[in-house]
Design a protein around this motif. Structure first.
Motif, PDB file in Angstrom:
ATOM      1  N   SER A 176      11.268  10.445   1.127  1.00  0.00           N
ATOM      2  CA  SER A 176      10.455  10.174   2.313  1.00  0.00           C
ATOM      3  C   SER A 176       9.062   9.726   1.892  1.00  0.00           C
ATOM      4  O   SER A 176       8.538  10.176   0.867  1.00  0.00           O
ATOM      5  N   LEU A 177       8.470   8.859   2.691  1.00  0.00           N
ATOM      6  CA  LEU A 177       7.122   8.368   2.408  1.00  0.00           C
ATOM      7  C   LEU A 177       6.136   9.522   2.382  1.00  0.00           C
ATOM      8  O   LEU A 177       6.110  10.366   3.287  1.00  0.00           O
ATOM      9  N   THR A 178       5.316   9.577   1.346  1.00  0.00           N
ATOM     10  CA  THR A 178       4.340  10.659   1.210  1.00  0.00           C
ATOM     11  C   THR A 178       2.922  10.145   1.413  1.00  0.00           C
ATOM     12  O   THR A 178       2.643   8.947   1.287  1.00  0.00           O
ATOM     13  N   ALA A 179       2.026  11.067   1.701  1.00  0.00           N
ATOM     14  CA  ALA A 179       0.616  10.702   1.835  1.00  0.00           C
ATOM     15  C   ALA A 179       0.080  10.184   0.511  1.00  0.00           C
ATOM     16  O   ALA A 179      -0.776   9.293   0.479  1.00  0.00           O
ATOM     17  N   GLY A 180       0.578  10.737  -0.603  1.00  0.00           N
ATOM     18  CA  GLY A 180       0.152  10.262  -1.914  1.00  0.00           C
ATOM     19  C   GLY A 180       0.523   8.815  -2.151  1.00  0.00           C
ATOM     20  O   GLY A 180      -0.261   8.044  -2.725  1.00  0.00           O
ATOM     21  N   GLU A 181       1.717   8.428  -1.703  1.00  0.00           N
ATOM     22  CA  GLU A 181       2.130   7.025  -1.834  1.00  0.00           C
ATOM     23  C   GLU A 181       1.211   6.116  -1.037  1.00  0.00           C
ATOM     24  O   GLU A 181       0.849   5.024  -1.488  1.00  0.00           O
ATOM     25  N   MET A 182       0.855   6.541   0.164  1.00  0.00           N
ATOM     26  CA  MET A 182      -0.024   5.710   0.985  1.00  0.00           C
ATOM     27  C   MET A 182      -1.395   5.569   0.335  1.00  0.00           C
ATOM     28  O   MET A 182      -1.977   4.488   0.339  1.00  0.00           O
ATOM     29  N   ARG A 183      -1.902   6.646  -0.253  1.00  0.00           N
ATOM     30  CA  ARG A 183      -3.201   6.548  -0.923  1.00  0.00           C
ATOM     31  C   ARG A 183      -3.114   5.582  -2.108  1.00  0.00           C
ATOM     32  O   ARG A 183      -4.037   4.797  -2.350  1.00  0.00           O
ATOM     33  N   ARG A 184      -2.023   5.640  -2.838  1.00  0.00           N
ATOM     34  CA  ARG A 184      -1.856   4.724  -3.970  1.00  0.00           C
ATOM     35  C   ARG A 184      -1.766   3.282  -3.471  1.00  0.00           C
ATOM     36  O   ARG A 184      -2.394   2.369  -4.052  1.00  0.00           O
ATOM     37  N   ALA A 185      -0.999   3.055  -2.411  1.00  0.00           N
ATOM     38  CA  ALA A 185      -0.867   1.703  -1.864  1.00  0.00           C
ATOM     39  C   ALA A 185      -2.216   1.172  -1.402  1.00  0.00           C
ATOM     40  O   ALA A 185      -2.554  -0.002  -1.611  1.00  0.00           O
ATOM     41  N   GLN A 186      -3.012   2.028  -0.770  1.00  0.00           N
ATOM     42  CA  GLN A 186      -4.328   1.605  -0.306  1.00  0.00           C
ATOM     43  C   GLN A 186      -5.258   1.293  -1.478  1.00  0.00           C
ATOM     44  O   GLN A 186      -6.039   0.337  -1.434  1.00  0.00           O
ATOM     45  N   ALA A 187      -5.141   2.090  -2.554  1.00  0.00           N
ATOM     46  CA  ALA A 187      -5.979   1.852  -3.728  1.00  0.00           C
ATOM     47  C   ALA A 187      -5.625   0.549  -4.425  1.00  0.00           C
ATOM     48  O   ALA A 187      -6.475  -0.083  -5.062  1.00  0.00           O
ATOM     49  N   LEU A 188      -4.369   0.122  -4.310  1.00  0.00           N
ATOM     50  CA  LEU A 188      -3.913  -1.104  -4.963  1.00  0.00           C
ATOM     51  C   LEU A 188      -4.202  -2.359  -4.159  1.00  0.00           C
ATOM     52  O   LEU A 188      -4.014  -3.473  -4.653  1.00  0.00           O
ATOM     53  N   MET A 189      -4.670  -2.206  -2.923  1.00  0.00           N
ATOM     54  CA  MET A 189      -4.933  -3.375  -2.093  1.00  0.00           C
ATOM     55  C   MET A 189      -6.045  -4.232  -2.689  1.00  0.00           C
ATOM     56  O   MET A 189      -7.029  -3.715  -3.205  1.00  0.00           O
ATOM     57  N   PRO A 190      -5.897  -5.562  -2.626  1.00  0.00           N
ATOM     58  CA  PRO A 190      -6.951  -6.460  -3.116  1.00  0.00           C
ATOM     59  C   PRO A 190      -8.054  -6.625  -2.090  1.00  0.00           C
ATOM     60  O   PRO A 190      -8.042  -5.971  -1.038  1.00  0.00           O
ATOM     61  N   ASP A 191      -8.991  -7.516  -2.374  1.00  0.00           N
ATOM     62  CA  ASP A 191     -10.010  -7.857  -1.392  1.00  0.00           C
ATOM     63  C   ASP A 191      -9.326  -8.384  -0.137  1.00  0.00           C
ATOM     64  O   ASP A 191      -8.209  -8.920  -0.197  1.00  0.00           O
ATOM     65  N   PRO A 192      -9.964  -8.247   1.030  1.00  0.00           N
ATOM     66  CA  PRO A 192      -9.331  -8.671   2.288  1.00  0.00           C
ATOM     67  C   PRO A 192      -8.723 -10.065   2.248  1.00  0.00           C
ATOM     68  O   PRO A 192      -7.658 -10.297   2.843  1.00  0.00           O
ATOM     69  N   ALA A 193      -9.341 -10.994   1.557  1.00  0.00           N
ATOM     70  CA  ALA A 193      -8.830 -12.368   1.549  1.00  0.00           C
ATOM     71  C   ALA A 193      -7.442 -12.467   0.922  1.00  0.00           C
ATOM     72  O   ALA A 193      -6.674 -13.376   1.242  1.00  0.00           O
TER      73      ALA A 193
END
Length: 331
Positions: A176-193
């Protein structure tokens, strides 16, 4: 994306420092540009409504099955107002064999809400999208990102698997999707563009290369940065369970829905419950239509109890309505 429950956990350890994530952004963006499938909802001229319809249809359903239905749907209902003006039963009928037909009812309800509260235009913000019927956190983020270039973090099953292998060093993400996974995904996001390309690129990499079974590691643009490969491709910590189909209520409900979609009017409940046939019911045979679908339902050899339970479920879910004349799709 299959619905998941967000559970709390410690943030998964990252084998790639966020400061070095630019390497992943650059390579995956380049791979996506060269290898992405040409899909109509990815075309520059696709409307936000077209993207929204695709996101509803692609939940738990492969692209190959969605494509023809999506094209027919957009030709018939090119904007939310057109769908909202149609009976909800027509949305269910047009949904065909995509499965999980409650999605059709939710999409119809969302179209109605868009007409009532947004002047017929799909809203562009995550918060506004999340208020629409049938739109959860994943769908809101996906529509905002792919239709409006919003820098939202889009996390589906494919994205979770790529992140688990590439950054976490694990064969598969948690069940199941975890809060830790979401934090990692958010940390890996590039600049908005670059957010939209990153979201789409990681998703496509998971769909085409970093697959659940037999991943094509030799084709991966970030193979040398993959923590799972560096760890020797360890086996998953659990064995994923496939979703049963044969003999389930889902199969029987689907067969009943097929009968209702092919019927030109109400169907006697006795026909759906198998207690009479078309001849006994005084209804004419329709080769390839109602009769063929009834035979498919009868061939399942479902028990009387299962048939009754499935019919009651369809009525309770609003996928069918009962009247004095019989059972039909909702008006």
């Amino acid at each position: 994306m299959p619905k998941t429950t967000l559970t709390e956990s410690a943030a998964p350890q990252s084998a790639v420092p966020v400061a070095d994530a630019g390497l992943l952004h650059h390579r995956i963006a380049g791979w996506f540009e060269a290898n992405a499938r040409r899909l109509p909802w990815r075309e520059p001229d696709c409307s936000p409504w077209g993207i929204m319809v695709s996101e509803f249809m692609l939940q738990q359903t492969p692209v190959s099955r969605v494509l023809p239905v999506w094209e027919q749907w957009l030709e018939r209902w090119p904007e939310p107002a057109a769908l909202a003006a149609a009976p909800s039963g027509e949305a269910v009928r047009a949904w065909g064999r995509l499965g999980y037909p409650r999605r059709a009812l939710r999409l119809h309800a969302a179209a109605t809400a868009i007409v009532a509260g947004h002047a017929g235009a799909v809203p562009g913000s995550y918060a506004e999208l999340l208020k629409l019927p049938g739109v959860g956190t994943y769908t809101a983020a996906a529509i905002a990102s792919f239709a409006f270039d919003a820098p939202e973090t889009v996390v589906d099953t494919n994205v979770r698997r790529v992140h688990a292998r590439l950054v976490g060093g694990e064969a598969l993400p948690a069940p199941s999707l975890t809060a830790g996974e979401m934090r990692r995904a958010q940390a890996l996001m590039p600049d908005p563009a670059g957010a939209r390309t990153w979201n789409a690129g990681v998703m496509e990499l998971g769909a085409l290369v970093c697959t659940a079974r037999s991943p094509k590691c030799g084709q991966c643009p970030v193979l040398d940065a993959c923590a799972w490969v560096a760890a020797g491709r360890p086996e998953p910590r659990y064995v994923p369970k496939g979703q049963a189909w044969a003999g389930t209520d889902r199969q029987v409900r689907g067969a009943m829905m097929a009968v209702l979609r092919h019927a030109t009017g109400p169907v006697l409940p006795e026909l759906l419950l198998g207690s009479v046939d078309l001849v006994a019911a005084g209804q004419p045979e329709h080769p390839g239509g109602l009769g063929a679908e009834l035979r498919r339902l009868q061939a399942l050899n479902a028990s009387d109890e299962q048939l009754a339970r499935c019919l009651d479920g369809l009525l309770a879910d609003g996928l069918a309505e009962a009247s004095a004349g019989g059972v039909a799709l909702p008006a």
